[in-house]
Enzyme design. Structure first.
Site, PDB file in Angstrom:
ATOM      1  N   GLU A   1      -5.557 -10.044   0.054  1.00 56.77           N
ATOM      2  CA  GLU A   1      -6.070  -8.671   0.101  1.00 56.77           C
ATOM      3  C   GLU A   1      -6.591  -8.192  -1.251  1.00 56.77           C
ATOM      4  OE1 GLU A   1      -4.068  -5.450   1.916  1.00 56.77           O
ATOM      5  OE2 GLU A   1      -3.206  -6.693   3.497  1.00 56.77           O
ATOM      6  N   ARG A   2      -7.736  -7.527  -1.175  1.00 57.97           N
ATOM      7  CA  ARG A   2      -8.277  -6.830  -2.348  1.00 57.97           C
ATOM      8  C   ARG A   2      -7.206  -5.889  -2.915  1.00 57.97           C
ATOM      9  NH1 ARG A   2     -13.127  -2.459  -1.338  1.00 57.97           N
ATOM     10  NH2 ARG A   2     -11.594  -1.656   0.127  1.00 57.97           N
TER      11      ARG A   2
ATOM     12  N   HIS B   1     -14.544  -7.316   4.372  1.00 57.40           N
ATOM     13  CA  HIS B   1     -13.814  -8.580   4.581  1.00 57.40           C
ATOM     14  C   HIS B   1     -14.784  -9.751   4.534  1.00 57.40           C
ATOM     15  CE1 HIS B   1      -9.946  -6.885   5.873  1.00 57.40           C
ATOM     16  NE2 HIS B   1     -10.703  -5.842   6.207  1.00 57.40           N
TER      17      HIS B   1
ATOM     18  N   CYS C   1      -2.505  -8.549   7.620  1.00 54.23           N
ATOM     19  CA  CYS C   1      -3.558  -7.567   7.313  1.00 54.23           C
ATOM     20  C   CYS C   1      -4.233  -7.211   8.636  1.00 54.23           C
ATOM     21  CB  CYS C   1      -4.557  -8.164   6.326  1.00 54.23           C
ATOM     22  SG  CYS C   1      -5.909  -7.034   5.953  1.00 54.23           S
ATOM     23  N   GLY C   2      -4.078  -5.959   9.049  1.00 52.18           N
ATOM     24  CA  GLY C   2      -4.602  -5.527  10.352  1.00 52.18           C
ATOM     25  C   GLY C   2      -6.116  -5.532  10.396  1.00 52.18           C
ATOM     26  N   THR C   3      -6.746  -4.934   9.378  1.00 49.45           N
ATOM     27  CA  THR C   3      -8.216  -4.947   9.366  1.00 49.45           C
ATOM     28  C   THR C   3      -8.714  -6.379   9.187  1.00 49.45           C
ATOM     29  OG1 THR C   3      -8.122  -4.332   7.023  1.00 49.45           O
ATOM     30  CG2 THR C   3      -8.619  -2.564   8.589  1.00 49.45           C
ATOM     31  N   GLY C   4      -7.941  -7.202   8.456  1.00 49.10           N
ATOM     32  CA  GLY C   4      -8.307  -8.618   8.278  1.00 49.10           C
ATOM     33  C   GLY C   4      -8.292  -9.350   9.608  1.00 49.10           C
TER      34      GLY C   4
ATOM     35  N   ASN D   1      -4.133   0.879  -2.533  1.00 52.46           N
ATOM     36  CA  ASN D   1      -3.606  -0.461  -2.781  1.00 52.46           C
ATOM     37  C   ASN D   1      -2.601  -0.427  -3.924  1.00 52.46           C
ATOM     38  OD1 ASN D   1      -4.999  -2.020  -0.864  1.00 52.46           O
ATOM     39  ND2 ASN D   1      -6.826  -2.167  -2.151  1.00 52.46           N
TER      40      ASN D   1
ATOM     41  N   CYS E   1      -6.819   0.728   6.732  1.00 49.27           N
ATOM     42  CA  CYS E   1      -5.661  -0.173   6.715  1.00 49.27           C
ATOM     43  C   CYS E   1      -5.101  -0.222   8.131  1.00 49.27           C
ATOM     44  CB  CYS E   1      -4.612   0.351   5.737  1.00 49.27           C
ATOM     45  SG  CYS E   1      -3.117  -0.653   5.713  1.00 49.27           S
ATOM     46  N   GLY E   2      -5.249  -1.358   8.797  1.00 45.12           N
ATOM     47  CA  GLY E   2      -4.847  -1.465  10.200  1.00 45.12           C
ATOM     48  C   GLY E   2      -3.346  -1.382  10.398  1.00 45.12           C
ATOM     49  N   ASN E   3      -2.588  -2.154   9.639  1.00 49.26           N
ATOM     50  CA  ASN E   3      -1.119  -2.098   9.780  1.00 49.26           C
ATOM     51  C   ASN E   3      -0.615  -0.714   9.381  1.00 49.26           C
ATOM     52  OD1 ASN E   3      -0.791  -4.803  10.600  1.00 49.26           O
ATOM     53  ND2 ASN E   3      -0.926  -5.501   8.488  1.00 49.26           N
TER      54      ASN E   3
ATOM     55  N   GLN F   1       0.844  -1.208   0.000  1.00 52.21           N
ATOM     56  CA  GLN F   1       0.000   0.000   0.000  1.00 52.21           C
ATOM     57  C   GLN F   1       0.880   1.260   0.000  1.00 52.21           C
ATOM     58  OE1 GLN F   1      -1.333  -2.501   2.425  1.00 52.21           O
ATOM     59  NE2 GLN F   1      -2.975  -3.008   0.992  1.00 52.21           N
TER      60      GLN F   1
ATOM     61  N   ASN G   1     -13.447  -1.155   5.643  1.00 50.08           N
ATOM     62  CA  ASN G   1     -13.234  -1.851   4.369  1.00 50.08           C
ATOM     63  C   ASN G   1     -13.818  -3.265   4.490  1.00 50.08           C
ATOM     64  OD1 ASN G   1     -11.293  -2.784   6.176  1.00 50.08           O
ATOM     65  ND2 ASN G   1      -9.642  -2.828   4.702  1.00 50.08           N
TER      66      ASN G   1
HETATM   67  N1  LIG Z   1      -6.301  -4.236   0.795  1.00 51.11           N
HETATM   68  C1  LIG Z   1      -7.158  -3.570   1.750  1.00 51.11           C
HETATM   69  C2  LIG Z   1      -6.533  -2.338   2.332  1.00 51.11           C
HETATM   70  C3  LIG Z   1      -5.308  -2.593   3.154  1.00 51.11           C
HETATM   71  C4  LIG Z   1      -5.543  -3.437   4.423  1.00 51.11           C
HETATM   72  C5  LIG Z   1      -4.296  -3.572   5.215  1.00 51.11           C
HETATM   73  N2  LIG Z   1      -3.199  -4.247   4.702  1.00 51.11           N
HETATM   74  C6  LIG Z   1      -4.507  -3.733   6.718  1.00 51.11           C
HETATM   75  O1  LIG Z   1      -3.493  -3.930   7.419  1.00 51.11           O
HETATM   76  O2  LIG Z   1      -5.612  -3.565   7.193  1.00 51.11           O
HETATM   77  C7  LIG Z   1      -8.493  -3.196   1.083  1.00 51.11           C
HETATM   78  O3  LIG Z   1      -8.555  -3.158  -0.161  1.00 51.11           O
HETATM   79  O4  LIG Z   1      -9.456  -2.940   1.795  1.00 51.11           O
END
Ligand SMILES: N[C@@H](CCC[C@H](N)C(=O)O)C(=O)O
Length: 276
Positions: free
Chosen positions: A210-211, A161, A219-222, A66, A75-77, A46, A159
């Site tokens: 990841e999308r 998931h 992936c933090g949000t993941g 992205n 984006c969590g990370n 990213q 975002n």
């Molecule tokens: N690819 C994600 C955005 C990035 C997420 C990220 N790597 C994280 O750490 O959350 C999307 O398209 O939503």
């Protein structure tokens, strides 16, 4: 355009950080793809752009792109790296920050050593708001992919998931199913796809396709979405350690209507300049 940047990562999910407060930055999807290209540019999952806030309650605004050039909501990370970046670049002296994102305001705390804790907000579970095509809200949904039916949870952390439980993350079909679910017609904005293996109520393993990127090391949000999906099914405790290929994040969520907290490291790799 000559740009100063910092290369950072959160558990191997890597970023090109751009300070758009001290320098003029004009990005286009093509420039983002060039920056993110691992052969022709700097290389990253990213690109993160730090700007002055528009919202008077925020210290900064940060925007997330992205590697494929698409702008995304959260984006969590990246949020943890953002907090460390603004301190290290002396854009702030604060340890508690509020940042404006396309997903709303996030609150971040710089802790000891390289750790950062982020209030990631309240997860969104209404299908229409994920967005996911379903008649009513449920902890899981059947999803037909290529003639097979899989059980998925649909969670938005700002975002979107999709989370699938698997027996073994090491052999999960991340590269086969990931792209098919990412572009599944029932996820109109595309989706990040998490493959979750539960080891105990306190520990789990996760790989995320990841999308707009492909599989990343973390992936933090993941991780937040996976903890929420598992907690909704009473499979984990309020606090769960999620092990990703790049390392572990601690996620805390006490149930619907409550915010998710994510804690983990943020690492600076090097500073550089590039002509775009
Ligand atoms: N690819 C994600 C955005 C990035 C997420 C990220 N790597 C994280 O750490 O959350 C999307 O398209 O939503």
């Amino acid at each position: 355009m000559r740009l100063k940047f910092t290369k950072m990562h959160g558990l191997g999910n890597d970023f090109v950080m751009l300070d758009a407060i001290s320098q003029r930055v004009k990005l286009s999807p093509d420039k983002i793809r060039r920056l993110a290209d691992r052969n022709l540019g700097v290389g990253c999952d990213q690109v993160l752009l730090v700007e002055a806030p528009r919202n008077p309650d925020a210290d900064f605004r940060y925007r997330i792109y992205n590697a494929d050039g698409s702008e995304v909501e959260n984006c969590g990370n990246g949020a943890r790296c953002f907090a460390r970046f603004v301190r290290e670049r002396r854009l702030t002296g604060k340890n508690q920050l509020t940042v404006e994102t396309a997903a709303g305001l996030l609150r971040l705390s710089l802790l000891e050593r390289d750790q950062v804790s982020v209030d990631m907000g309240v997860p969104v579970l209404e299908p229409a708001d994920v967005p996911f095509d379903a008649d009513r809200r449920a902890p899981t949904y059947p999803l037909e992919v290529d003639g097979e039916v899989y059980t998925v949870s649909a969670v938005s952390m700002g975002n979107p998931h999709a989370v699938l439980l698997v027996e073994d993350v090491a052999t999960a079909p991340v590269h086969k199913l990931g792209p098919l679910i990412e572009r599944h017609a029932r996820f109109p904005n595309r989706v990040n796809v998490g493959f979750l293996q539960l080891d105990s109520p306190e520990e789990a393993r996760l790989r995320v396709f990841e999308r707009g990127v492909g599989e990343t090391r973390a992936c933090g949000t993941g991780a937040c979405a996976a903890a929420v999906a598992a907690r909704l099914r009473d499979l984990v405790d309020d606090s769960v350690k999620i092990h990703l290929p790049g390392g572990a994040l601690t996620i805390h969520w006490s149930g619907p209507g409550q915010p998710v907290t994510m804690t983990g490291p943020a690492t600076t790799v090097y500073h550089g300049q590039i002509v775009l």
